[in-house]
Design a protein around this motif. Structure first.
Motif, mmCIF file in Angstrom:
data_model
loop_
_atom_site.group_PDB
_atom_site.id
_atom_site.type_symbol
_atom_site.label_atom_id
_atom_site.label_comp_id
_atom_site.label_asym_id
_atom_site.label_seq_id
_atom_site.Cartn_x
_atom_site.Cartn_y
_atom_site.Cartn_z
ATOM 1 N N ASP A 56 -42.315 -22.665 11.919
ATOM 2 C CA ASP A 56 -41.994 -24.086 11.812
ATOM 3 C C ASP A 56 -40.556 -24.280 11.349
ATOM 4 O O ASP A 56 -40.000 -23.453 10.619
ATOM 5 C CB ASP A 56 -42.943 -24.777 10.834
ATOM 6 N N PHE A 57 -39.991 -25.402 11.777
ATOM 7 C CA PHE A 57 -38.668 -25.780 11.286
ATOM 8 C C PHE A 57 -38.830 -26.332 9.880
ATOM 9 O O PHE A 57 -39.284 -27.461 9.686
ATOM 10 C CB PHE A 57 -38.031 -26.828 12.202
ATOM 11 N N GLU A 58 -38.477 -25.546 8.891
ATOM 12 C CA GLU A 58 -38.746 -25.921 7.503
ATOM 13 C C GLU A 58 -37.750 -26.940 6.975
ATOM 14 O O GLU A 58 -38.117 -27.834 6.205
ATOM 15 C CB GLU A 58 -38.730 -24.667 6.624
ATOM 16 N N SER A 59 -36.495 -26.825 7.359
ATOM 17 C CA SER A 59 -35.466 -27.712 6.830
ATOM 18 C C SER A 59 -35.234 -28.877 7.780
ATOM 19 O O SER A 59 -34.845 -28.681 8.934
ATOM 20 C CB SER A 59 -34.161 -26.935 6.618
ATOM 21 N N LEU A 60 -35.481 -30.091 7.309
ATOM 22 C CA LEU A 60 -35.246 -31.268 8.142
ATOM 23 C C LEU A 60 -33.759 -31.525 8.319
ATOM 24 O O LEU A 60 -33.293 -31.861 9.412
ATOM 25 C CB LEU A 60 -35.921 -32.488 7.515
ATOM 26 N N LEU A 61 -33.000 -31.349 7.245
ATOM 27 C CA LEU A 61 -31.567 -31.597 7.323
ATOM 28 C C LEU A 61 -30.849 -30.517 8.105
ATOM 29 O O LEU A 61 -29.727 -30.727 8.574
ATOM 30 C CB LEU A 61 -30.980 -31.696 5.902
ATOM 31 N N GLY A 62 -31.482 -29.344 8.236
ATOM 32 C CA GLY A 62 -30.855 -28.273 8.984
ATOM 33 C C GLY A 62 -31.034 -28.377 10.482
ATOM 34 O O GLY A 62 -30.429 -27.615 11.236
ATOM 35 N N LEU A 63 -31.865 -29.318 10.921
ATOM 36 C CA LEU A 63 -32.094 -29.494 12.349
ATOM 37 C C LEU A 63 -30.936 -30.233 13.005
ATOM 38 O O LEU A 63 -30.185 -30.962 12.352
ATOM 39 C CB LEU A 63 -33.381 -30.291 12.578
ATOM 40 N N ALA A 64 -30.817 -30.033 14.297
ATOM 41 C CA ALA A 64 -29.810 -30.794 15.050
ATOM 42 C C ALA A 64 -30.163 -32.277 15.044
ATOM 43 O O ALA A 64 -31.346 -32.656 14.986
ATOM 44 C CB ALA A 64 -29.730 -30.266 16.486
ATOM 45 N N GLY A 65 -29.153 -33.108 15.111
ATOM 46 C CA GLY A 65 -29.384 -34.550 15.031
ATOM 47 C C GLY A 65 -30.256 -35.080 16.149
ATOM 48 O O GLY A 65 -31.097 -35.962 15.935
ATOM 49 N N TYR A 66 -30.091 -34.551 17.345
ATOM 50 C CA TYR A 66 -30.878 -35.056 18.466
ATOM 51 C C TYR A 66 -32.359 -34.706 18.321
ATOM 52 O O TYR A 66 -33.233 -35.446 18.779
ATOM 53 C CB TYR A 66 -30.319 -34.547 19.792
ATOM 54 N N VAL A 67 -32.666 -33.555 17.679
ATOM 55 C CA VAL A 67 -34.069 -33.200 17.462
ATOM 56 C C VAL A 67 -34.718 -34.176 16.492
ATOM 57 O O VAL A 67 -35.857 -34.636 16.705
ATOM 58 C CB VAL A 67 -34.177 -31.752 16.942
ATOM 59 N N GLN A 68 -34.016 -34.528 15.420
ATOM 60 C CA GLN A 68 -34.549 -35.511 14.479
ATOM 61 C C GLN A 68 -34.747 -36.864 15.143
ATOM 62 O O GLN A 68 -35.760 -37.543 14.920
ATOM 63 C CB GLN A 68 -33.605 -35.636 13.283
ATOM 64 N N ALA A 69 -33.773 -37.254 15.973
ATOM 65 C CA ALA A 69 -33.893 -38.542 16.662
ATOM 66 C C ALA A 69 -35.059 -38.538 17.637
ATOM 67 O O ALA A 69 -35.808 -39.534 17.735
ATOM 68 C CB ALA A 69 -32.590 -38.863 17.390
ATOM 69 N N CYS A 70 -35.245 -37.437 18.357
ATOM 70 C CA CYS A 70 -36.357 -37.353 19.308
ATOM 71 C C CYS A 70 -37.698 -37.400 18.587
ATOM 72 O O CYS A 70 -38.662 -38.001 19.085
ATOM 73 C CB CYS A 70 -36.243 -36.085 20.139
ATOM 74 N N ARG A 71 -37.778 -36.768 17.438
ATOM 75 C CA ARG A 71 -39.004 -36.856 16.641
ATOM 76 C C ARG A 71 -39.327 -38.312 16.311
ATOM 77 O O ARG A 71 -40.451 -38.784 16.511
ATOM 78 C CB ARG A 71 -38.839 -36.069 15.344
ATOM 79 N N GLY A 72 -38.324 -39.003 15.781
ATOM 80 C CA GLY A 72 -38.554 -40.399 15.407
ATOM 81 C C GLY A 72 -38.932 -41.273 16.586
ATOM 82 O O GLY A 72 -39.835 -42.106 16.499
ATOM 83 N N LEU A 73 -38.264 -41.089 17.716
ATOM 84 C CA LEU A 73 -38.559 -41.909 18.894
ATOM 85 C C LEU A 73 -39.966 -41.658 19.415
ATOM 86 O O LEU A 73 -40.674 -42.604 19.806
ATOM 87 C CB LEU A 73 -37.540 -41.612 19.995
ATOM 88 N N MET A 74 -40.414 -40.413 19.416
ATOM 89 C CA MET A 74 -41.753 -40.101 19.905
ATOM 90 C C MET A 74 -42.826 -40.668 18.981
ATOM 91 O O MET A 74 -43.857 -41.188 19.446
ATOM 92 C CB MET A 74 -41.916 -38.595 20.051
ATOM 93 N N ILE A 75 -42.596 -40.583 17.672
ATOM 94 C CA ILE A 75 -43.569 -41.137 16.728
ATOM 95 C C ILE A 75 -43.633 -42.651 16.852
ATOM 96 O O ILE A 75 -44.714 -43.263 16.858
ATOM 97 C CB ILE A 75 -43.212 -40.709 15.296
ATOM 98 N N VAL A 76 -42.466 -43.285 16.983
ATOM 99 C CA VAL A 76 -42.444 -44.740 17.166
ATOM 100 C C VAL A 76 -43.143 -45.129 18.464
ATOM 101 O O VAL A 76 -43.876 -46.129 18.528
ATOM 102 C CB VAL A 76 -40.982 -45.250 17.154
ATOM 103 N N ALA A 77 -42.946 -44.339 19.511
ATOM 104 C CA ALA A 77 -43.603 -44.629 20.787
ATOM 105 C C ALA A 77 -45.116 -44.567 20.661
ATOM 106 O O ALA A 77 -45.837 -45.411 21.218
ATOM 107 C CB ALA A 77 -43.124 -43.642 21.849
ATOM 108 N N LEU A 78 -45.621 -43.591 19.914
ATOM 109 C CA LEU A 78 -47.071 -43.494 19.726
ATOM 110 C C LEU A 78 -47.607 -44.681 18.930
ATOM 111 O O LEU A 78 -48.667 -45.236 19.247
ATOM 112 C CB LEU A 78 -47.413 -42.182 19.024
ATOM 113 N N LEU A 79 -46.896 -45.074 17.883
ATOM 114 C CA LEU A 79 -47.346 -46.213 17.074
ATOM 115 C C LEU A 79 -47.317 -47.506 17.885
ATOM 116 O O LEU A 79 -48.241 -48.330 17.802
ATOM 117 C CB LEU A 79 -46.467 -46.344 15.829
#
Length: 218
Positions: free
Chosen positions: A64-87
């Motif tokens: 698993d990707f343990e560090s959230l801040l260590g991830l690339a910015g686009y990966v964090q953005a894609c996570r947020g967009l997918m979660i928002v899409a599901l909600l």
């Protein structure tokens, strides 16, 4: 006809929500390729949550990707967009269910139910846009890294999770558009557009003086 269109649109929204959720949990958002490289017995693949390595024997190890801040910015953005899409997709299913013509819940008027269906269709369309943005952004980064000559290491190609995301986004947009067809029910039946003037008044003309009087002298 409008009832069938709304019913089909609602079913498409349900399918879209399920596909989008499956795409979010799919492991194969990007898969390593052997193009231009020495063929190895190890395959790597990643998604928004972890990275996996699979040997030729079929044994896979994921981290698993343990560090959230260590991830690339686009990966964090894609996570947020997918979660928002599901909600938003879940909100669409709840709102549209209360207004679909073929389902009777509560005592809301036909116009109010139609407005709820339209709101559900708009929310579904926004969910589709969020999903489409996420998977397209992620795919664009894969393509850029693949063709970048200065990027060393393993090259990756598009995985099946991205195609599932595109399918879910398309169905969300299509289903939302079909739900928005309920706008025809907002206008009460029998009411036509345009300006309707007042009914003309009856004009009583005075009787002519030459007409004989009803009561004559004898």
């Amino acid at each position: 006809m409008s009832t069938a269109v709304e019913g089909v649109g609602y079913v498409l929204c349900i399918i879209s929500w399920l596909i989008t959720g499956t795409a979010l949990g799919n492991d194969y958002w990007k898969v390593s390729t052997v193009s231009g490289n020495i063929i190895t017995s190890v395959r790597q693949y990643e998604n928004l949550w972890h990275s996996c390595t699979e040997t030729s024997t079929g044994i896979a190890q994921c981290q698993d990707f343990e560090s959230l801040l260590g991830l690339a910015g686009y990966v964090q953005a894609c996570r947020g967009l997918m979660i928002v899409a599901l909600l938003m997709g879940l909100a669409c299913l709840v709102i549209a269910l209360l207004g679909v013509k073929c389902i009777k819940i509560g005592s809301a008027s036909e116009s109010a139910k139609a407005k709820m269906v339209i709101v559900g269709g708009v929310v579904s369309g926004l969910a589709g846009v969020c999903t489409l943005t996420a998977v397209s952004w992620y795919a664009n980064m894969i393509v850029e890294d693949f063709y970048d000559p200065f990027t060393g290491g393993i090259k990756f190609e598009l995985g099946g999770g991205l195609y599932m995301g595109w399918a879910g986004a398309f169905l969300a947009l299509l289903g939302g558009g079909m739900l928005c067809c309920a706008c025809k029910r907002v206008t009460p039946a029998g009411t036509k557009g345009g300006y309707h003037g007042a009914q003309p008044k009856r004009i009583f003309a005075p009787k002519s003086e030459s007409e004989p009087k009803a009561n004559a002298y004898v």
